[in-house]
Design a protein around this motif. Structure first.
Motif, short mmCIF file in Angstrom:
data_model
loop_
_atom_site.label_atom_id
_atom_site.label_comp_id
_atom_site.label_asym_id
_atom_site.label_seq_id
_atom_site.Cartn_x
_atom_site.Cartn_y
_atom_site.Cartn_z
N HIS A 57 0.96 -5.93 -10.62
CA HIS A 57 1.68 -5.63 -9.39
C HIS A 57 0.98 -4.50 -8.66
O HIS A 57 0.57 -3.52 -9.27
CB HIS A 57 3.12 -5.23 -9.70
N SER A 58 0.79 -4.65 -7.35
CA SER A 58 0.19 -3.63 -6.51
C SER A 58 -1.25 -3.35 -6.98
O SER A 58 -2.03 -4.28 -7.16
CB SER A 58 1.05 -2.37 -6.54
N THR A 59 -1.59 -2.09 -7.24
CA THR A 59 -2.93 -1.79 -7.75
C THR A 59 -3.14 -2.41 -9.12
O THR A 59 -4.27 -2.71 -9.51
CB THR A 59 -3.15 -0.27 -7.81
N THR B 272 -3.51 -5.38 -4.34
CA THR B 272 -4.61 -4.86 -3.52
C THR B 272 -5.89 -5.60 -3.91
O THR B 272 -6.82 -5.01 -4.48
CB THR B 272 -4.77 -3.34 -3.72
N SER C 118 -8.24 -2.41 1.68
CA SER C 118 -7.18 -1.44 1.40
C SER C 118 -7.66 -0.02 1.66
O SER C 118 -6.95 0.80 2.26
CB SER C 118 -6.71 -1.57 -0.05
N ASP D 138 -5.28 3.28 2.10
CA ASP D 138 -4.42 3.19 0.92
C ASP D 138 -4.87 4.24 -0.11
O ASP D 138 -5.91 4.09 -0.76
CB ASP D 138 -4.52 1.79 0.31
N HIS E 168 3.03 -12.67 -2.46
CA HIS E 168 3.19 -11.50 -1.59
C HIS E 168 4.45 -11.66 -0.74
O HIS E 168 4.80 -12.77 -0.33
CB HIS E 168 1.98 -11.35 -0.67
N ASP F 92 6.18 -6.71 3.27
CA ASP F 92 5.50 -5.63 2.54
C ASP F 92 4.66 -4.81 3.51
O ASP F 92 3.68 -5.30 4.08
CB ASP F 92 4.60 -6.24 1.45
N VAL G 11 1.50 -2.62 0.86
CA VAL G 11 0.29 -3.43 0.72
C VAL G 11 0.53 -4.70 1.55
O VAL G 11 1.16 -5.63 1.07
CB VAL G 11 -0.02 -3.78 -0.74
N HIS H 145 7.44 -4.53 -0.87
CA HIS H 145 6.59 -4.18 -2.01
C HIS H 145 7.39 -3.97 -3.29
O HIS H 145 6.92 -4.29 -4.38
CB HIS H 145 5.79 -2.92 -1.68
#
Length: 326
Positions: free
Chosen positions: A169-171, A207, A213, A218, A255, A259, A262, A291
């Motif tokens: 999730h995310s990074t 990302t 990003s 970011d 996604h 959001d 990101v 997000h």
């Protein structure tokens, strides 16, 4: 940058002429620390667990001394009878790279939802920014945690580790996608020579285009990699999923349309890059999800996220991306 087409998978077939199976006898829910599991051998009978169990495992680190408070993963095993190599594995990597971000504990609900669906889950924690992490420590930790799956499989042979999914999730999705391409790295790059190679990736609000990003400001990406693409281009060339597409590792990108942390454009750009590189990737957009809500048990889209992970895990490798938007 030239890449090596080198793949290492782990698979431990049953020994011929033996029916020995292992019963893990000491797992308890929400165990802390890393006790050595005791095992009892029962020939000709499957392992049986009365309920979902959780074992905290400290993984060794290869580049510096480990921090037991951060270098661990929780292993979730589903209830029921399990023969060797019968339980599919999902690895979860959270994206809270900053000290005050979400940690592995925040994905306990997702891990339990997957175990209810019959999967084993290996939920990774690692050193973060402000607690000893950053470049390259965080990446080394994640590589070490992934490679420790080999040892985990030795202790828990019911887990099937020859065809597994890594979820981020995310990074954490960027970490997951990087984990799926480590076998292509040059020998002097961070994370090279993996002992464990996943066969499929599920990115949630990821990302996946790290350069995009970073240029958008970011801070999570900038701080994790330790600079901008202009300052440290070689690092981005090593870990940016959009620059390291492996045609043999399908990526499912999920996604939320709302959001703003990101933006979904990040996943869209990655999928376009993957398809141009003859990779296998598919994007599904969840209307109105942001997000955080996309991984919240209270979201109406949450069952869709769980379904996507399970479907990506059980599908034939060349059909993985078709499970997203059938």
């Amino acid at each position: 940058m030239a890449r090596r087409g080198r793949a290492r998978r782990i698979s431990r077939p049953l020994a011929a002429g033996t029916g020995a199976l292992i019963l893990v006898a000491t797992l308890t829910a929400c165990v802390t620390g890393s006790p050595e599991p005791r095992t009892v051998t029962h020939p000709d009978s499957p392992a049986h667990l009365a309920e979902v169990t959780v074992q905290r495992i400290e993984y060794p680190t290869s580049h510096e001394a480990p921090d037991p408070a951060q270098n661990w993963a929780d292993l979730y095993l589903p209830a029921g009878e399990h023969r060797d190599h019968s339980v599919p594995l999902a690895v979860i990597i959270h994206g809270g790279v900053a000290q005050d971000g979400q940690g592995a504990d925040s994905f306990d609900s997702l891990a339990r939802a997957l175990t209810v669906r019959g999967m084993a889950v290996y939920n990774i924690e690692y050193r973060r920014l402000g607690t000893g992490g950053g470049w390259p420590t965080t990446y080394n930790d994640i590589a070490d945690a992934l490679d420790h799956v080999v040892e985990v499989n030795e202790k828990f042979p019911a887990i099937a580790t020859d065809d597994e999914v890594v979820v981020g999730h995310s990074t954490g999705a960027q970490f997951a996608a990087w984990g799926g391409t480590r076998h292509t790295l040059n020998h002097n790059e961070v994370g090279a020579f993996p002992a464990f190679r996943p066969t499929r990736i599920v990115s949630i609000a990821g990302t996946l285009d790290s350069v995009f990003s970073a240029r958008a400001g970011d801070d999570r990406v900038l701080n994790a990699i330790g600079g901008t693409p202009l300052q440290v281009p070689a690092r981005y060339a090593t870990v940016d999923p959009a620059q390291n597409v492996d045609p043999g590792t399908p990526v499912v990108a999920i996604h939320g349309t709302a959001d703003t942390v990101v933006p979904p454009e990040n996943s869209r750009r990655y999928v376009e890059a993957a398809l141009k590189a003859d990779g296998k990737a598919e994007l599904t957009l969840l209307e109105g999800e942001d997000h955080a809500s996309i991984v919240s048990v209270d979201s109406p889209a949450y069952p869709k996220v769980v379904d996507a992970i399970v479907n990506a895990s059980v599908a034939e490798l060349d059909k993985v991306v078709e499970t997203v938007n059938p």
